[in-house]
Design a protein around this motif. Structure first.
Motif, PDB file in Angstrom:
ATOM      1  N   HIS A 163      42.132  38.080  49.836  1.00  0.00           N
ATOM      2  CA  HIS A 163      41.185  38.751  50.728  1.00  0.00           C
ATOM      3  C   HIS A 163      40.295  37.786  51.498  1.00  0.00           C
ATOM      4  O   HIS A 163      39.544  38.204  52.372  1.00  0.00           O
ATOM      5  CB  HIS A 163      40.303  39.713  49.913  1.00  0.00           C
ATOM      6  N   ARG A 165      41.811  41.409  29.210  1.00  0.00           N
ATOM      7  CA  ARG A 165      40.670  42.229  29.613  1.00  0.00           C
ATOM      8  C   ARG A 165      41.118  43.184  30.711  1.00  0.00           C
ATOM      9  O   ARG A 165      42.173  43.007  31.306  1.00  0.00           O
ATOM     10  CB  ARG A 165      39.532  41.343  30.137  1.00  0.00           C
ATOM     11  N   ARG A 201      38.798  44.830  49.198  1.00  0.00           N
ATOM     12  CA  ARG A 201      40.177  44.486  48.795  1.00  0.00           C
ATOM     13  C   ARG A 201      41.220  45.036  49.775  1.00  0.00           C
ATOM     14  O   ARG A 201      42.420  44.864  49.573  1.00  0.00           O
ATOM     15  CB  ARG A 201      40.469  45.029  47.388  1.00  0.00           C
ATOM     16  N   ASN A 227      50.843  36.397  44.348  1.00  0.00           N
ATOM     17  CA  ASN A 227      49.672  37.226  44.086  1.00  0.00           C
ATOM     18  C   ASN A 227      48.501  36.262  44.074  1.00  0.00           C
ATOM     19  O   ASN A 227      48.237  35.597  43.059  1.00  0.00           O
ATOM     20  CB  ASN A 227      49.783  37.962  42.754  1.00  0.00           C
ATOM     21  N   HIS A 257      50.351  42.759  44.528  1.00  0.00           N
ATOM     22  CA  HIS A 257      49.122  43.033  43.784  1.00  0.00           C
ATOM     23  C   HIS A 257      49.475  44.004  42.674  1.00  0.00           C
ATOM     24  O   HIS A 257      50.182  45.000  42.910  1.00  0.00           O
ATOM     25  CB  HIS A 257      48.041  43.656  44.670  1.00  0.00           C
ATOM     26  N   ILE A 258      48.968  43.714  41.493  1.00  0.00           N
ATOM     27  CA  ILE A 258      49.241  44.576  40.342  1.00  0.00           C
ATOM     28  C   ILE A 258      48.585  45.942  40.528  1.00  0.00           C
ATOM     29  O   ILE A 258      49.191  46.984  40.281  1.00  0.00           O
ATOM     30  CB  ILE A 258      48.729  43.891  39.056  1.00  0.00           C
ATOM     31  N   SER A 259      47.357  45.920  40.971  1.00  0.00           N
ATOM     32  CA  SER A 259      46.604  47.171  41.168  1.00  0.00           C
ATOM     33  C   SER A 259      46.819  47.692  42.580  1.00  0.00           C
ATOM     34  O   SER A 259      47.289  46.960  43.471  1.00  0.00           O
ATOM     35  CB  SER A 259      45.119  46.919  40.917  1.00  0.00           C
TER      36      SER A 259
END
Ligand code: CA2
Length: 156
Positions: A82, A19, A113, A76, A102-104
């Motif tokens: 957070h 997703r 975030r 991660n 973090h991937i994003s």
């Protein structure tokens, strides 16, 4: 015997590749773990990869890394990054060199975030490179702990 690094992934990261591809890409957690194992092997390191949706279990993994004399941690912690003072304290307690991934790009996302407890306990933090961030984290960790490129399996 090969030095071991722990690669810890937190809540919902087992959903990778299923997703929200616009945010997290299309690779699965299995792809990430293979990338980490291959990258680590290129430095003569073994990657012990774990994922949990439970904060306490992630704390337990950090303690296990200490008990097993792991040389480094890539973490991660997902949303727990957070919120979790417990993960911060565990990383501080074990004093194992840690890199946060973090991937994003969390700084281009919601304000909640922008703060990370795990980043405060890590020597370095990476975000926004997609899953490539894990490869970069392991390379940086290898440099930090003095693991040289292995001729058997050179990292790309
Ligand atoms: O960018 C990252 O790697 C995050 O750690 C991912 C967390 C998020 O809470 C952090 O702010 C940033 C969320 C992981 C959710 O992973 C999913 C992957 C695919 C589909 C759904 C969730």
């Amino acid at each position: 015997m090969a030095k071991t690094i722990y690669v810890l992934n937190g809540p919902n990261l087992n959903m990778l590749g299923t997703r929200e591809p616009d945010t997290y890409g299309s690779a699965t957690l299995a792809d990430v773990e293979k990338l980490c194992a291959d990258t680590a092997a290129g430095f003569g390191l073994k990657a012990d990869c774990r994922q949990s949706n439970r904060e306490g279990e992630l704390v337990d993994f950090i303690h296990e890394a200490y008990a097993r004399k792991a040389s480094g941690i890539v973490i991660n912690a997902g949303a727990y990054s957070h919120t979790s003072i417990a993960l911060h304290d565990a990383l501080k307690a074990v004093q194992i060199p840690a890199v946060e991934v973090h991937i994003s790009n969390v700084y281009a996302r919601e304000e909640f975030r922008h703060h990370s407890f795990t980043a405060k306990a890590a020597f370095a933090s990476l975000c926004g490179f997609g899953i490539e961030g894990y490869r970069l984290a392991i390379k940086g960790l290898a440099a930090k702990i003095g693991a040289a490129k292995s001729s058997a399996t050179s990292p790309s």
